[in-house]
Design an enzyme around this catalytic site. Structure first.
Site, short mmCIF file in Angstrom:
data_model
loop_
_atom_site.label_atom_id
_atom_site.label_comp_id
_atom_site.label_asym_id
_atom_site.label_seq_id
_atom_site.Cartn_x
_atom_site.Cartn_y
_atom_site.Cartn_z
N HIS A 269 33.06 47.26 39.23
CA HIS A 269 34.37 47.54 39.80
C HIS A 269 34.24 48.73 40.75
O HIS A 269 33.64 49.74 40.40
CB HIS A 269 35.35 47.84 38.66
CG HIS A 269 36.77 48.07 39.09
ND1 HIS A 269 37.30 47.56 40.26
CD2 HIS A 269 37.78 48.75 38.50
CE1 HIS A 269 38.56 47.92 40.36
NE2 HIS A 269 38.88 48.65 39.31
N ASP B 180 37.50 55.60 40.17
CA ASP B 180 37.22 56.20 38.87
C ASP B 180 35.91 55.64 38.28
O ASP B 180 35.39 56.18 37.30
CB ASP B 180 38.38 56.06 37.88
CG ASP B 180 38.93 54.66 37.80
OD1 ASP B 180 38.78 53.89 38.76
OD2 ASP B 180 39.52 54.32 36.76
N HIS C 299 37.31 51.90 30.20
CA HIS C 299 38.14 53.03 29.75
C HIS C 299 38.33 52.95 28.24
O HIS C 299 38.57 51.86 27.71
CB HIS C 299 39.54 53.00 30.38
CG HIS C 299 39.56 53.24 31.86
ND1 HIS C 299 39.34 54.49 32.41
CD2 HIS C 299 39.78 52.41 32.90
CE1 HIS C 299 39.43 54.40 33.74
NE2 HIS C 299 39.68 53.15 34.05
N ASP D 166 37.62 47.06 33.93
CA ASP D 166 38.88 47.62 33.44
C ASP D 166 39.58 46.75 32.40
O ASP D 166 40.46 47.23 31.67
CB ASP D 166 39.83 47.88 34.61
CG ASP D 166 39.55 49.22 35.28
OD1 ASP D 166 38.87 50.06 34.67
OD2 ASP D 166 40.01 49.42 36.41
#
Lengths: 52, 400
Positions: free
Chosen positions: B79, B83, B226, B165
């Site tokens: 991705h 972040d 995450h 994600d």
């Protein structure tokens, strides 16, 4: 010829332009796109498109 | 913090941002978050994703606990969002990788983010495989879950699926696995993440989960970018939770969200909640002065009804209500029942505008929008209780 909008990412299929990167010639109606054609931006299937 | 071993030679090397509260500018993350990167120490040492730019040294330090950063051969970019790629230019410069794998859309996105001159990018598509020694990387494009470039990587030998994600949660913790943290907190953060990030891509989510299931992949470890990682029985828990979120089946719950000037609209909110409660619904009353729009969406995901109130101010709705409606519209919630209410002093346009905004989102509106001049009298509030009842009955009928 009608333009169609991808419900997922907002990409607009304009028959005037076709989708040359994926072998669709300019002037191809949305209805005439192959059934396995997908949105060139996000990969959504044809049934995720709405007439503009 | 040190790296964490997942299985032999597979490690979490991510960063924990304990004080992250502004998540990407559009939502808040009350519990902080992590940026997960993974390292496999095989014949070809492979790094999966990186971290936010300011954590580049933290990532290099964690890698150095395991291998010399220069020993990394391959980088997989699942991705491109900053972040997970912000540290990539620094890592590429330090590591000088032999190859960088990404999806076709990933290549385009990398070129739009960074100067990739000299980067050994190799584009991979769904079904492509790469051997790294004892293990194989099998790539699966997950376009729009949640960016066009998004991709997952499956490692059959260890039954590991790295999902970028998808399945993420904003939880900063010293624990690395879902089975080590508080269960209800984990669930709330899964809901919050889905509602604020993945929700508009629910149809895509359903297709990708169906695709993964039809491929019959054995998954012992589900590793998101995450929060905590899922292992064992929690893999099915995470996938089943996502199926439920994506289905957006309404529950007997209502969110009454409002802003208020002189507490008139607040009184109406309370009266509507009374009506909803009398029909057996669970109710959340949310004042937009004290909650963020991402707090509201966390509650909206599983709710059957969203009832929105605004006084009329300068011929329109209050700015916080407009903010909330704009944010919610973009997230495309489905299968909701709506309602609009508010006070006014002279022209009174806000309630109609709120009702139109909710209708435009496809919400059913079983009760007429209601408004009251300046301050609703006690007997007038009965109309709002009745509105709550009407909406509550519609939710009960729909939720079954």
């Amino acid at each position: 010829m009608d333009r169609y909008v991808c419900n997922i990412c907002g990409y607009v299929y304009d028959p005037k332009d076709g989708d040359p990167d994926n072998g669709v010639k300019p002037g191809t109606k949305f209805e005439d796109l192959p059934e396995d054609w997908v949105c060139p931006v996000c990969g959504a299937a044809k049934d995720e498109f709405t007439k503009e | 913090m040190k790296p964490a071993q997942i299985v032999k030679d597979v490690h979490w090397v991510g960063s924990v941002e304990w004080d992250c509260r502004n998540f990407h500018g559009y939502s808040t993350s009350p519990l902080g978050t992590t940026y997960n990167a993974y390292l496999i120490n095989d014949e070809k040492v492979t790094l999966f994703d990186t971290v936010k730019a300011e954590f580049a040294n933290d990532l290099l330090c964690k890698i150095a606990h395991l291998v010399k950063p220069g020993d990394i051969d391959y980088i997989v970019v699942n991705h491109v969002e900053m972040d997970h790629s912000g540290a990539l230019p620094e890592i590429v410069a330090q590591v000088k990788p032999e190859k960088i794998f990404c999806s076709p859309m990933g290549e385009r996105a990398l070129k739009s983010h960074f100067d990739v001159t000299g980067w050994p990018i190799q584009v991979v598509k769904t079904g492509d495989t790469v051997s790294i020694g004892a293990r194989t990387l099998s790539f699966l494009e997950t376009r729009m879950l949640h960016w066009p470039d998004s991709m997952a990587t499956y490692i059959p030998e260890d039954k590991i699926l790295i999902t970028n994600d998808a399945f993420g949660q904003n939880i900063a913790s010293s624990e690395r696995f879902a089975d080590e943290v508080d269960r209800s907190e984990l669930y709330r953060q899964m809901v919050r993440y889905y509602a604020n990030i993945v929700l508009p891509f629910s149809p895509i989510t359903q297709k990708i989960i169906a695709q993964i299931e039809s491929m019959g992949l054995a998954i012992d470890y589900l590793l998101p970018d995450h929060g905590v990682m899922f292992r064992g029985a929690d893999v099915a828990y995470a996938i089943e939770s996502y199926k439920a979120f994506a289905a957006q089946k309404p529950t007997k719950k209502a969110v009454v969200v409002y802003d208020t000037m002189w507490r008139s609209t607040e009184k109406m909110a309370e009266a509507i909640a009374t009506g909803l409660l009398s029909e057996g619904l669970s109710v959340k009353i949310m004042n937009l002065h004290v909650v963020d729009h991402s707090d509201v969406m966390e509650e909206v995901l599983e709710a059957g009804a969203v009832v929105v109130g605004s006084p009329t101010h300068n011929n329109g709705m209050l700015p916080r209500v407009a903010d909330m409606l704009t944010y919610m519209k973009g997230l495309k919630p489905q299968n909701k029942i709506g309602g609009a209410f508010g006070s006014y002093g002279w022209s009174g346009e806000a309630v109609k505008a709120v009702a139109e905004a909710l209708s435009a989102m496809g919400m059913e509106m079983p009760a007429e929008p209601l408004r009251s001049l300046y301050v609703p009298k006690h007997e007038e509030l009965a109309k709002y209780v009745e509105m709550g009842r009407t909406i509550g009955q519609a939710v009960v009928a729909k939720a079954g």
